[in-house]
Scaffold this motif. Structure first.
Motif, PDB file in Angstrom:
ATOM      1  N   UNK A 101      26.626 -50.585 -18.667  1.00 32.15           N
ATOM      2  CA  UNK A 101      26.161 -49.864 -19.856  1.00 32.15           C
ATOM      3  C   UNK A 101      26.946 -48.602 -20.193  1.00 32.15           C
ATOM      4  N   UNK A 102      27.871 -48.171 -19.335  1.00 32.49           N
ATOM      5  CA  UNK A 102      28.592 -46.924 -19.636  1.00 32.49           C
ATOM      6  C   UNK A 102      29.983 -47.234 -20.179  1.00 32.49           C
ATOM      7  N   UNK A 103      30.680 -46.173 -20.531  1.00 29.74           N
ATOM      8  CA  UNK A 103      32.089 -46.223 -20.934  1.00 29.74           C
ATOM      9  C   UNK A 103      32.935 -47.008 -19.938  1.00 29.74           C
ATOM     10  N   UNK A 104      32.570 -46.978 -18.655  1.00 32.03           N
ATOM     11  CA  UNK A 104      33.379 -47.634 -17.629  1.00 32.03           C
ATOM     12  C   UNK A 104      33.353 -49.157 -17.753  1.00 32.03           C
ATOM     13  N   UNK A 105      32.423 -49.695 -18.533  1.00 26.37           N
ATOM     14  CA  UNK A 105      32.417 -51.144 -18.761  1.00 26.37           C
ATOM     15  C   UNK A 105      33.786 -51.589 -19.288  1.00 26.37           C
ATOM     16  N   UNK A 106      34.406 -50.757 -20.142  1.00 31.38           N
ATOM     17  CA  UNK A 106      35.745 -51.068 -20.668  1.00 31.38           C
ATOM     18  C   UNK A 106      36.779 -51.152 -19.541  1.00 31.38           C
ATOM     19  N   UNK A 107      36.642 -50.242 -18.570  1.00 33.48           N
ATOM     20  CA  UNK A 107      37.646 -50.159 -17.501  1.00 33.48           C
ATOM     21  C   UNK A 107      37.501 -51.295 -16.498  1.00 33.48           C
ATOM     22  N   UNK A 108      36.295 -51.888 -16.416  1.00 34.60           N
ATOM     23  CA  UNK A 108      36.033 -52.926 -15.415  1.00 34.60           C
ATOM     24  C   UNK A 108      36.178 -54.330 -15.987  1.00 34.60           C
ATOM     25  N   UNK A 109      36.301 -54.420 -17.317  1.00 33.89           N
ATOM     26  CA  UNK A 109      36.324 -55.736 -17.955  1.00 33.89           C
ATOM     27  C   UNK A 109      37.569 -56.515 -17.550  1.00 33.89           C
ATOM     28  N   UNK A 110      37.402 -57.816 -17.335  1.00 34.50           N
ATOM     29  CA  UNK A 110      38.563 -58.679 -17.122  1.00 34.50           C
ATOM     30  C   UNK A 110      38.822 -59.058 -15.682  1.00 34.50           C
ATOM     31  N   UNK A 111      38.096 -58.476 -14.735  1.00 39.48           N
ATOM     32  CA  UNK A 111      38.275 -58.877 -13.340  1.00 39.48           C
ATOM     33  C   UNK A 111      37.000 -58.601 -12.560  1.00 39.48           C
TER      34      UNK A 111
END
Lengths: 310, 310
Positions: free
Chosen positions: B183-193
């Protein structure tokens, strides 16, 4: 640009993640009109787009088609309107003015200011918008060393030497409050009240500063306090806020952070300002308040004057 | 109860927030059959209910209508099936057996074990399910002092003196990982793996332990590391996990926590166990592993024997 004192010389926009603010300003920086909405980057990226939102607000104010616009904030992010990059710290705040990017394909002269980046591999960090607040407040701050505390979704703690930003750190305080309050077990503990018990807030700040390593235990204790002691929602909400703000202040006061014993320059507006002021008072940390709304507008005015000298 | 060695004497259920596990057991504690599903308390409360879920699993295994069932975990929570209360620490683990609550209105003898509560006003805390793991592991642990680390959605660190729980603290590690990742901004950083870079994990553990007060800054640095340094998703995911697990270990190692220099008893199964083992190794903290699945089953067997002596 030959305009009389009461005619707009430019528009200034603070375009954040979740908010949009626009001012119509004279050459001298007087506010002729303003608009506020929740059409932040998140909404603009997802829905109708940046040009349409900007145009709708300018039209509503009857702005001329050739009125120039200066923008700061998340509109310059990679996922924003046009990427405006970052100026690397340490940097003079004036370097932000030189890095403004013109929005291509628009008849109107629209410039987006860059953010700041800390490229130290051990402490990577970025800001967009706060640099413009600092730009607007440099005259206020004056020479010498400063520590600015800029609370928000992503709170910034910024070390300055005069008008040079030497380093800064971001704390995810506001966003964590939001995702924990809405999506975690603690949503049950916070339901039913939007209030905050300020005694519980102060106690939570002190506990988080005393034992920051226990932060995620203090969060669970909010739920346990409700189950075992019947803590009401306004106490639980205050504990969540106080724990996260206390943890932020503890981090920013640490050896590797923005350690500082002088007067903190607190950049705030509204309710969030009261919470941080209460937290700093509780910890006996001296501070003075700068109005964040005024500062960002003053920064945009300073940018407009540099971009479009009279 | 006169049953042969190969006939079920009782069923044992570990009913957590998001998981359901049932074993069909002989008098001697041998496993005849088992069932696992995601029909945890959350699903049972929301959808078809506790009795129906339990019955469906017992029927699938052909269990007799009068087979007794012993249950631990969140089924005994206020929002569970029947509230089973808490035994207040310090407490002998055997006190859990005495606090079992019979489910009313059911022909079958169904008992739900209580949890443990720390009612110290300064450190309120609760657990449900982990006490049964500890009950199953007391023979293993033996006499003397122990520190048990029980990772999960809400990780528990438990101090024991022999079979007495003297105190414990919960860290919201697993739940925070989940809400921040989703749910946070970090969802973008974790996407894809879904992978984890273990070198990045170990480095994040060390940074969080070295400067726990900077925890929410370290979280934002995950995003900044992606933006400025192109950190891939498996590095970002590892940093998020390592920061939260490191913060937990730092908290549990603190003066007011479960401070302990001896060998930590790590109660884990599966992938989470590898992460905590790696974290403790990185910090040179001695530990030995107890299988959490076996421990909870052994605890339920011990409870069943006390409830329904042969």
């Amino acid at each position: 640009m030959t305009k009389t004192d009461r005619r707009p010389a430019f528009a200034a926009v603070d375009w954040g993640t979740s908010s949009f603010r626009l001012w119509l300003l004279t050459e001298a920086g007087a506010v002729l009109d303003e608009r506020r909405s929740n059409e932040g980057m998140a909404m603009a990226s997802a829905a109708c787009g940046f040009p349409k939102i900007l145009k709708s607000h300018l039209s509503a104010l009857g702005a001329a088609d050739d009125l120039p616009v200066v923008i700061c904030g998340m509109a310059g992010a990679r996922q924003g309107w046009v990427e405006a990059g970052y100026v690397t710290v340490p940097a003079l705040l004036d370097a932000v003015l030189e890095g403004a990017v013109r929005v291509p394909g628009e008849a109107r002269d629209i410039r987006i200011l860059p953010g700041l980046a800390n490229r130290d591999p051990a402490h990577p960090d970025v800001m967009r918008g706060e640099e413009t607040q600092l730009l607007g407040a440099t005259a206020d701050l004056g020479s010498g060393e400063h520590l600015a505390c800029m609370p928000g979704t992503h709170s910034k703690w910024v070390r300055l030497e005069g008008s040079t930003v030497t380093r800064f750190s971001t704390y995810m305080t506001g966003e964590l409050f939001d995702v924990i309050a809405r999506h975690s077990l603690l949503a049950h503990s916070l339901a039913g009240s939007d209030g905050m018990d300020m005694a519980a807030f102060r106690a939570a700040v002190q506990m988080a500063v005393a034992e920051p390593a226990r932060a995620t235990n203090l969060l669970f204790a909010i739920r346990a306090g409700q189950l075992l002691q019947g803590a009401p929602a306004d106490v639980s909400r205050a504990r969540l806020s106080g724990t996260l703000i206390g943890l932020e202040i503890a981090g920013a006061s640490g050896a590797a952070g923005e350690a500082w014993n002088g007067t903190i320059s607190l950049f705030v507006s509204g309710k969030l300002g009261e919470l941080y002021a209460t937290a700093l008072e509780t910890l006996n940390r001296p501070f003075r308040v700068t109005d964040a709304d005024h500062a960002v507008r003053d920064g945009l005015i300073r940018a407009a004057r540099a971009l479009w000298p009279a």
